[in-house]
Structures are given as structure tokens and as C-alpha cells.
Design an enzyme around this catalytic site. Structure first.
Site, short mmCIF file in Angstrom:
data_model
loop_
_atom_site.label_atom_id
_atom_site.label_comp_id
_atom_site.label_asym_id
_atom_site.label_seq_id
_atom_site.Cartn_x
_atom_site.Cartn_y
_atom_site.Cartn_z
N GLY A 8 35.61 86.38 75.14
CA GLY A 8 34.70 86.43 76.27
C GLY A 8 34.01 85.08 76.47
O GLY A 8 34.61 84.03 76.28
N SER A 9 32.75 85.13 76.84
CA SER A 9 32.06 83.91 77.26
C SER A 9 31.84 82.89 76.16
O SER A 9 31.47 81.75 76.45
CB SER A 9 30.71 84.28 77.89
N THR A 10 32.05 83.26 74.90
CA THR A 10 31.94 82.24 73.85
C THR A 10 33.04 81.18 74.00
O THR A 10 32.91 80.08 73.48
CB THR A 10 32.01 82.85 72.44
#
Length: 295
Positions: A8-10
Site C-alpha cells: 500500500g502507501s508505504t
């Protein structure tokens, strides 16, 4: 090592790194970011609704805006995007050699469909294990140099002689300037999260550089993306990095599903305990300023 998940956004930090180094962008490059956007016939939306606003790349990363990231990634080719994901260690063995390790899933550009470059820009369509994702942020914290993960410091003979393990392989992934810019941006994330009621990246006396991640994942035996993976990765102290703590919670059952909600509290307590146990002194908790929005 055995279980993989969509970061995801990591993974957005990787997209920004590629755009800064190979896309002619700077942290102050500015984009108009709506709540929903259509690109090449594909519709994308952010995790939470928001008014249309002008954000810098620093603000897009700190606020974790998908609709900004799909614009940023257009400044690099699919091949460059893939090269940066590989350079950070995704889709490859970590080198630890532990049994049952999964190297994750990273499709080559030849395998991408029409929207893959966009979903990859915000960490969907790729799978990694926890050590790989911790290594991404260790590389950023280490001035852009990736050190192959290791768990054995050395061996001690029966006579008590200690022999250090061979030095791990080191590879420069980012220029020091890029790594420093990313660390500055990531230090804004705890403030942004705290303003949203999730202060888990704020540990008194310490500067923290961090990133949250929320991924939609397929449920076992189903084709729908109807489960969530919640992540929180942080570096402490940000001014002199000593620790990287990477948290991922799969399919949370209560309390929400966003990374700051679910994985954030785990990051806070684990990191606070580790800082105290390892007697890492506080650095005062100051963070550099960088502009996140523009008129």
C-alpha cells in the site's frame, strides 16, 4: 519472511524517489489533487474524501494521496519505475537465507495491464514481506545505501574467539540528496496523522520519520478486494537513525482498517520500548519544515 502482503502507501516513497531522481521533479513540484481522478480511462480515488487542493510532492507523500501519486508517476517510464522497485529489493530474496522465505511478487513491465503503473505507484499490485519493506526505509535512512539484511553478527568458537560475519553487501540506491529530501518529507507524517486524531508517530523527545499504508487485498478463495492490510513503518530517531520498525496487520477485525489506526499503535509501543531498552538518547524531537500545500 514467509508471508507477503501488498505494501500500500508505504511504497509511495519509492515512487517519489524515482520522480525526484529520474522524472525532473522536486519536493516542491506542485499538482492539483482532486478527491477522484480519471487517467487513461481509469478512475482513482483517495482513501478519504477531501476538497480539491494544490499539493506539493512533499504534501502528496505526507498526506498519502493516491490521486496525486498517479500524476507524479507519469514523469517516469514504466521501466524506470520497475528499476526503482527492484533496486529497493522488492521481488528478490533478502539474502537472509531463512527457510520458507518468499521473495514476493513484482511483475515485469511486460506483464503490466493498462492501469498497473498507476496502482503500483501507491503500492497495489506488488507483494513484499516485512523484512523487504523494513529494508526500503532502512535504505532511505542510510543516506540511500541499501545494506543486505543480516541476522548473524558472527560466531564464537569453543575457545571463546569471536569471528565477525562477512560484511553485508552494500548498494547505492539513491543519491544522498534524495534520501535526505525523503527523510524531511517523512518527518511530516506524524504531524499530519496527529492532526487527524492518530498521534502514533509522535514519541516524546524523538524525531520520527514514518509512513502509513492501507492496502486492499483479495480474501482467500475470492476475487474481490474485500480485505485490508494495515501498515506503519518508521525510523527513529530521524536525525540520527538507529531503528526501523515495520508493522503490518492483515485483515483487522475491529477498530477500522487504516494503517495509522491499526498498525500505528503497535509501532508506537514497540518503538518506544525499543528506544528505552537500547538506551538510545532522545534527539529533542525537532523536525525540519517543508511546504505541503500551495495556493
Amino acid at each position: 519472511m514467509q508471508n507477503v502482503f501488498q505494501p500500500g502507501s508505504t511504497a509511495k516513497a519509492i515512487t517519489v524517489a524515482a520522480a525526484l531522481e529520474r522524472g525532473g521533479q522536486t519536493p516542491m513540484s506542485t499538482y492539483t489533487v482532486p478527491d477522484q481522478i480519471n487517467i487513461d480511462g481509469f478512475s482513482f480515488h483517495d482513501g478519504e474524501s477531501h476538497p480539491t487542493q494544490r499539493y506539493t510532492i512533499a504534501g502528496i507523500l505526507a498526506n498519502s494521496l493516491n490521486d496525486g501519486m498517479v500524476q507524479v508517476v507519469q514523469h517516469v517510464s514504466p521501466q524506470v519505475q520497475y528499476q526503482y522497485l527492484k533496486a529497493f529489493g522488492l521481488g528478490e530474496p533478502t539474502g537472509l537465507g531463512l527457510p520458507g522465505e518468499s521473495q514476493g511478487l513484482l511483475p515485469t513491465p511486460a506483464q503490466w495491464s493498462g492501469d498497473t503503473r498507476y496502482t503500483l505507484s501507491f503500492g497495489q499490485g506488488v507483494a513484499a514481506n516485512a523484512v523487504q519493506m523494513a529494508s526500503v526505509y532502512a535504505t532511505i535512512a542510510n543516506h540511500g545505501v541499501r545494506v543486505q539484511p543480516s541476522i548473524v553478527a558472527g560466531t564464537t568458537s569453543g575457545g571463546g574467539k569471536f569471528t565477525p560475519a562477512p560484511a553485508p553487501r552494500k548498494t547505492r540506491v539513491l543519491q544522498p540528496k534524495t534520501a535526505s529530501e525523503l527523510m524531511t518529507i517523512l518527518q511530516q507524517v506524524p504531524v499530519v496523522d496527529a492532526e487527524g486524531g492518530e498521534p502514533w508517530g509522535e514519541i516524546r523527545g524523538y524525531s520520527i520519520a514514518s509512513k502509513t499504508g492501507t492496502a486492499q487485498e483479495a480474501a482467500p478463495g475470492q476475487t474481490c478486494l474485500c480485505q485490508y492490510g494495515s501498515s506503519y513503518i518508521g525510523v527513529a530517531p530521524a536525525s540520527d537513525p538507529q531503528l526501523v520498525v515495520a508493522i503490518n496487520v492483515q485483515d483487522p477485525k475491529k477498530g477500522g482498517f487504516f494503517g495509522d489506526q491499526i498498525a500505528g499503535p503497535v509501532f508506537y509501543y514497540v518503538t518506544k520500548f525499543a528506544l528505552q531498552t537500547l538506551r538510545i538518547p532522545p534527539d529533542g524531537g525537532k523536525r525540519p519544515y517543508i511546504r505541503l500545500t500551495r495556493p
